[in-house]
Design an enzyme around this catalytic site. Structure first.
Site, PDB file in Angstrom:
ATOM      1  N   SER A  75      -2.411   2.575  -0.273  1.00  0.00           N
ATOM      2  CA  SER A  75      -2.228   1.153  -0.566  1.00  0.00           C
ATOM      3  C   SER A  75      -0.850   0.943  -1.160  1.00  0.00           C
ATOM      4  CB  SER A  75      -3.306   0.659  -1.538  1.00  0.00           C
ATOM      5  OG  SER A  75      -3.224  -0.744  -1.714  1.00  0.00           O
ATOM      6  N   ASP A  76      -0.265  -0.194  -0.853  1.00  0.00           N
ATOM      7  CA  ASP A  76       1.031  -0.535  -1.429  1.00  0.00           C
ATOM      8  C   ASP A  76       1.132  -2.046  -1.540  1.00  0.00           C
ATOM      9  OD1 ASP A  76       3.723   0.987  -2.072  1.00  0.00           O
ATOM     10  OD2 ASP A  76       4.262  -0.963  -1.234  1.00  0.00           O
ATOM     11  N   GLN A  77       1.897  -2.490  -2.527  1.00  0.00           N
ATOM     12  CA  GLN A  77       2.001  -3.923  -2.772  1.00  0.00           C
ATOM     13  C   GLN A  77       3.460  -4.346  -2.826  1.00  0.00           C
ATOM     14  OE1 GLN A  77       1.065  -5.837  -6.743  1.00  0.00           O
ATOM     15  NE2 GLN A  77      -0.688  -6.549  -5.573  1.00  0.00           N
TER      16      GLN A  77
END
Length: 198
Positions: free
Chosen positions: A69-71
Site C-alpha cells: 500500500s502507498d499513499q
C-alpha cells in the site's frame, strides 16, 4: 482458509489498521525507489508504488499473500504532497492545503506470491481543509509532529481539527490502508476475516 499474510510496510499506522481484521500477519519493509515519474498523477504513483512494494518482497516470501500500500496526496493543481520530514516543510504543505480540497490516493495491491496473481486498486479520499492561519498550523505541528505522514497531519489525532469535512468511501484509507477494499480482495480469494479460524 487463512493464508500467510505479509504487510509490505514498516508503518505503525498500517500495522494498527491491519490488526483490526483479526488475521495473523507479519511485516517486512520493502526497499524501492518512491520517486514519481515525469507526468505521473497521484493516482498512478500510489497504484504503481503499492504494487512495487508487494513485488519487491515476493522472492523472500514465496508462500505468502503480500499486501502493498502507498499513499500520495495531491493539491487541486496536481501538485503532489509527500511526507514532509521537517517542521518547515510540513508548515508549507499545510499552508498550501489551507482552504483547499486535497485528494489522498491510497494504492492497494494484494499479491499471491506463489502464483503471481494480484488484485490492485486505488482508493481516493477527499479532505476539505478549512482556512488555517500560521499560528494554528505552527501550534498543530508542534503538538502532533506529523512529519512522517503524507499531507502533514494525523487524521486519527488532532488533524481532525484542520478540516471542514471529509469525503470518501473508507476513512481508513486516509490513515494509510483501505480496509474495505482489502477485505473485498481477501474474500474474493476465499479468505473471509469473519469466518477465519481463531
Amino acid at each position: 482458509m487463512t493464508p500467510r499474510l505479509l504487510l509490505a510496510s514498516s508503518s505503525p499506522y498500517r500495522r494498527a489498521l491491519l490488526e483490526r481484521l483479526g488475521l495473523p500477519f507479519t511485516t517486512a519493509s520493502p526497499d524501492i525507489d518512491e520517486s514519481p515519474r515525469p507526468g505521473e498523477s497521484g493516482n498512478q504513483l500510489a497504484t504503481r508504488l503499492a504494487e512495487a512494494k508487494a513485488l519487491a518482497l515476493r522472492e523472500q516470501f514465496r508462500d505468502h499473500w503480500i499486501i502493498g500500500s502507498d499513499q500520495v496526496a495531491s493539491l487541486p493543481d496536481g501538485t503532489l504532497l509527500h511526507k514532509p520530514g521537517t517542521h518547515e516543510q510540513a508548515a508549507r504543505q499545510l499552508q498550501e492545503s489551507s482552504g483547499h480540497n486535497v485528494v489522498f490516493h491510497t494504492g492497494l495491491c494484494l499479491l499471491d506470491a506463489t502464483t503471481g496473481n494480484r488484485q490492485i486498486c486505488c482508493e481516493p479520499f477527499k479532505v476539505h481543509f478549512r482556512p488555517l492561519d500560521p499560528t494554528e498550523i505552527d501550534s498543530y505541528l508542534r503538538r502532533e509532529q506529523p512529519y512522517d505522514c503524507a499531507g502533514s497531519f494525523k487524521m486519527e489525532g488532532l488533524g481532525i481539527t484542520l478540516f471542514e469535512r471529509l469525503e470518501g468511501h473508507d476513512p481508513n484509507s486516509l490513515v494509510g490502508l483501505p480496509l474495505i477494499a482489502l477485505n473485498r480482495m481477501l474474500r474474493h480469494w476465499g479468505c473471509n476475516p469473519l469466518l477465519a479460524a481463531d
